[in-house]
Write an enzyme that holds these catalytic residues in place. Structure first.
Site, PDB file in Angstrom:
ATOM      1  N   GLU A   1       0.851  -1.197   0.000  1.00  0.00           N
ATOM      2  CA  GLU A   1       0.000   0.000   0.000  1.00  0.00           C
ATOM      3  C   GLU A   1       0.884   1.243   0.000  1.00  0.00           C
ATOM      4  OE1 GLU A   1      -2.402   2.951  -0.045  1.00  0.00           O
ATOM      5  OE2 GLU A   1      -3.300   0.970  -0.258  1.00  0.00           O
ATOM      6  N   ARG A   2       0.585   2.177  -0.908  1.00  0.00           N
ATOM      7  CA  ARG A   2       1.480   3.339  -1.036  1.00  0.00           C
ATOM      8  C   ARG A   2       1.093   4.503  -0.128  1.00  0.00           C
ATOM      9  NH1 ARG A   2      -0.026   5.785  -7.035  1.00  0.00           N
ATOM     10  NH2 ARG A   2      -2.131   6.453  -6.524  1.00  0.00           N
ATOM     11  N   GLU A   3      -0.157   4.490   0.370  1.00  0.00           N
ATOM     12  CA  GLU A   3      -0.589   5.683   1.106  1.00  0.00           C
ATOM     13  C   GLU A   3      -1.284   5.379   2.417  1.00  0.00           C
ATOM     14  OE1 GLU A   3      -2.378  10.023  -0.235  1.00  0.00           O
ATOM     15  OE2 GLU A   3      -2.614   8.296  -1.545  1.00  0.00           O
TER      16      GLU A   3
ATOM     17  N   GLY B   1      -6.898   0.980   4.205  1.00  0.00           N
ATOM     18  CA  GLY B   1      -8.317   1.338   4.113  1.00  0.00           C
ATOM     19  C   GLY B   1      -8.642   2.083   2.833  1.00  0.00           C
TER      20      GLY B   1
ATOM     21  N   GLY C   1     -21.480  17.874 -11.505  1.00  0.00           N
ATOM     22  CA  GLY C   1     -21.730  16.430 -11.458  1.00  0.00           C
ATOM     23  C   GLY C   1     -22.699  16.097 -10.339  1.00  0.00           C
TER      24      GLY C   1
ATOM     25  N   ILE D   1     -21.178  11.323  -5.371  1.00  0.00           N
ATOM     26  CA  ILE D   1     -20.199  12.195  -4.717  1.00  0.00           C
ATOM     27  C   ILE D   1     -20.657  13.657  -4.789  1.00  0.00           C
ATOM     28  CG2 ILE D   1     -17.814  13.056  -4.774  1.00  0.00           C
ATOM     29  CD1 ILE D   1     -17.001  10.256  -5.844  1.00  0.00           C
TER      30      ILE D   1
ATOM     31  N   VAL E   1     -16.895  14.742 -11.426  1.00  0.00           N
ATOM     32  CA  VAL E   1     -17.315  14.297 -12.763  1.00  0.00           C
ATOM     33  C   VAL E   1     -16.846  12.877 -13.075  1.00  0.00           C
ATOM     34  CG1 VAL E   1     -17.579  16.591 -13.780  1.00  0.00           C
ATOM     35  CG2 VAL E   1     -15.319  15.548 -13.724  1.00  0.00           C
TER      36      VAL E   1
ATOM     37  N   HIS F   1     -44.109  -4.100  12.787  1.00  0.00           N
ATOM     38  CA  HIS F   1     -44.822  -2.823  12.856  1.00  0.00           C
ATOM     39  C   HIS F   1     -44.540  -2.167  14.201  1.00  0.00           C
ATOM     40  CE1 HIS F   1     -48.118   0.085  12.456  1.00  0.00           C
ATOM     41  NE2 HIS F   1     -48.414  -0.223  13.717  1.00  0.00           N
TER      42      HIS F   1
END
Length: 464
Positions: free
Chosen positions: A35-37, A40, A180, A184, A269, A443
């Protein structure tokens, strides 16, 4: 020194990658994750989770203003944007830390660094200390995606924001343009609009939330407009002129081009897959419009190389990535794996009102040649919705008139993102209208509307 060897290497530790790694480890495979960053991925750190935390703050703020309706008193209402953001970041941090714990517990080797694939079966990991190579017969690409950037609409972090800037805003927008209206865009529009920004949403398609059922989109739009949003459909942002503290947006529709001033623009977008710099082309991996081409089992066509989640194409949803991760890990471990059916994957949007759906829209069902029976039930006919003070909403179900198969379900209103799962299970179990009619719903609950919508499709609704 010989390269470390694993049964499976996963590149990317987002909701696809880390879940694949855990499932692989559970099945007895030796697993490494690169994982580079952030553990998660985007979802936990800069996407699904922190946005929900922000939206929850906006929802509570909105309810505070409605105190009188509930016989309550609330005075001197306000908010501290920095504190709202700090809570959101703390939620993300807590969950990201939890992923590290889960990987450690499952004895997954975690390598923080940038991965490339120099040769088949080999992953080179570049860290601050240098580059090391690790090997495996099975490699899973789970590198995710990033925000699409349109020429002229590039983010600068000051006047024009991506979702990342919008998650940690340095100021509250006064006049906001959101480009957009997918999940998101509309979630950020909802958040900032609720906190008082004068919000305009521009959508190039003929309606907001364009992947949703047309009736649901129309209902949601009516609510957004009632909340003070301006919605411009079939409109393109051609150009942004930037000057200190101001953006002039050139908006083009069928009638021509107009201009409008804003102090903040959020560009939402779409996304592009993170396929560059990995060495995929040299290995013979097919890439189509920034996404890796895979079969139903997420195989790339290159032996031992799989791609899951956003990099493998639509739907771009965390839960789809996780299930693909489990499927591929089981396949690698020699288990009998089932392909993921796109028609059983729900989409959820956490605007106000919430929107959720699974399966075919009415329009798509008809286009696919089905004769349909459609049922609808409004929130106003449900006791729990009225008691909650949430009478605006609708549940819609689409059935195959010939077989009674549930083809699709679409909802708009309070908590529908939690309700949709009932229909998802129904689709997975190949439920017919008869099964759903014979199910006893508790209910008073919002879920009773799901029952009534099914009954309505067959002319049997009881409370409408």
């Amino acid at each position: 020194m010989a390269a470390k060897s694993f049964d499976m290497i996963v590149i990317g530790a987002g909701p696809g990658g880390y879940v694949a790694a855990i499932r692989g480890a559970q099945l007895g495979l030796s697993v490494a994750v690169v994982e580079r960053e952030h553990l998660g991925g985007i979802c936990l750190n800069w996407g699904c989770i922190p946005t929900k935390a922000l939206l929850r703050s906006a929802e509570v703020f909105h309810l505070m203003h409605r105190a009188k309706e509930f016989g309550l008193k609330a005075e001197g209402l306000g908010y501290d944007l920095d504190a709202v953001v700090a809570r959101s970041r703390a939620v993300a941090k807590q969950l990201s830390g939890g992923i590290g714990h889960l990987l450690k517990k499952n004895k997954v080797t975690v390598l923080m660094g940038e991965a490339t694939l120099p040769r088949p079966g080999v992953v080179a990991v570049k860290t601050g200390a240098g580059t090391e190579e690790i090997t495996a017969k099975n490699i899973i690409l789970a590198t995710g995606a990033r925000a699409r950037v349109l020429p002229g609409l590039e983010a600068d972090g000051d006047l024009v924001w991506t979702y990342k800037h919008a998650l940690t805003p340095k100021r509250m927008p006064k006049k906001l343009l959101v480009i957009g209206s997918g999940a998101i865009g509309i979630e950020f529009a909802s958040f900032f609009n609720t906190l008082g920004a004068d919000t305009t949403v521009v959508e190039v398609m003929d309606r907001v939330l364009p992947v949703e059922d047309a009736e649901i989109s129309a209902f949601a739009k009516k609510q957004f407009v009632k909340q003070g949003m301006k919605i411009l459909e079939k409109t393109t942002v051609v150009k942004l002129d930037r000057s200190p503290g101001k953006v002039v947006a050139h908006l083009q529709d069928a009638k021509g081009t107009t201009t409008a001033d804003f102090d903040t623009v959020i560009s939402a977008v779409g996304i592009v897959g993170n396929v560059e710099g990995l060495g995929l082309e040299a290995l013979g991996v097919k890439i189509d419009r920034t996404h890796v081409v895979v079969d139903e089992f997420c195989r790339t066509g290159v032996p031992g190389l799989y791609a899951i989640g956003d990099i493998a194409g639509a739907p771009w949803l965390a839960h789809k990535a996780s299930h693909e991760g489990v499927m591929v890990a089981e396949l690698i471990a020699g288990k009998h794996a089932h392909p993921i059916k796109p028609g059983t994957i729900a989409g959820c949007t956490y605007c106000t009102p919430q929107v959720a759906s699974v399966g075919l829209t009415e329009e798509k069902a008809k286009a696919a040649g089905y004769t349909v029976k459609v049922g609808r039930f409004p929130f106003i006919g449900n006791g729990k919705a009225i008691a909650l003070g949430e009478p605006e909403g609708m549940v819609k179900t689409v059935f195959d008139a010939k077989t009674g198969e549930l083809l699709g379900a679409h909802m708009v209103g309070a908590e529908v993102t939690e309700l949709i799962q009932g229909y998802v299970i129904g689709r997975t179990l190949e439920t017919t209208e008869e099964d759903l009619m014979h199910t006893v719903f508790p209910h008073p609950t919002l879920s009773e509307m799901m029952h009534e919508s099914v009954l309505d499709a067959y002319g049997r609704a009881l409370h409408m």
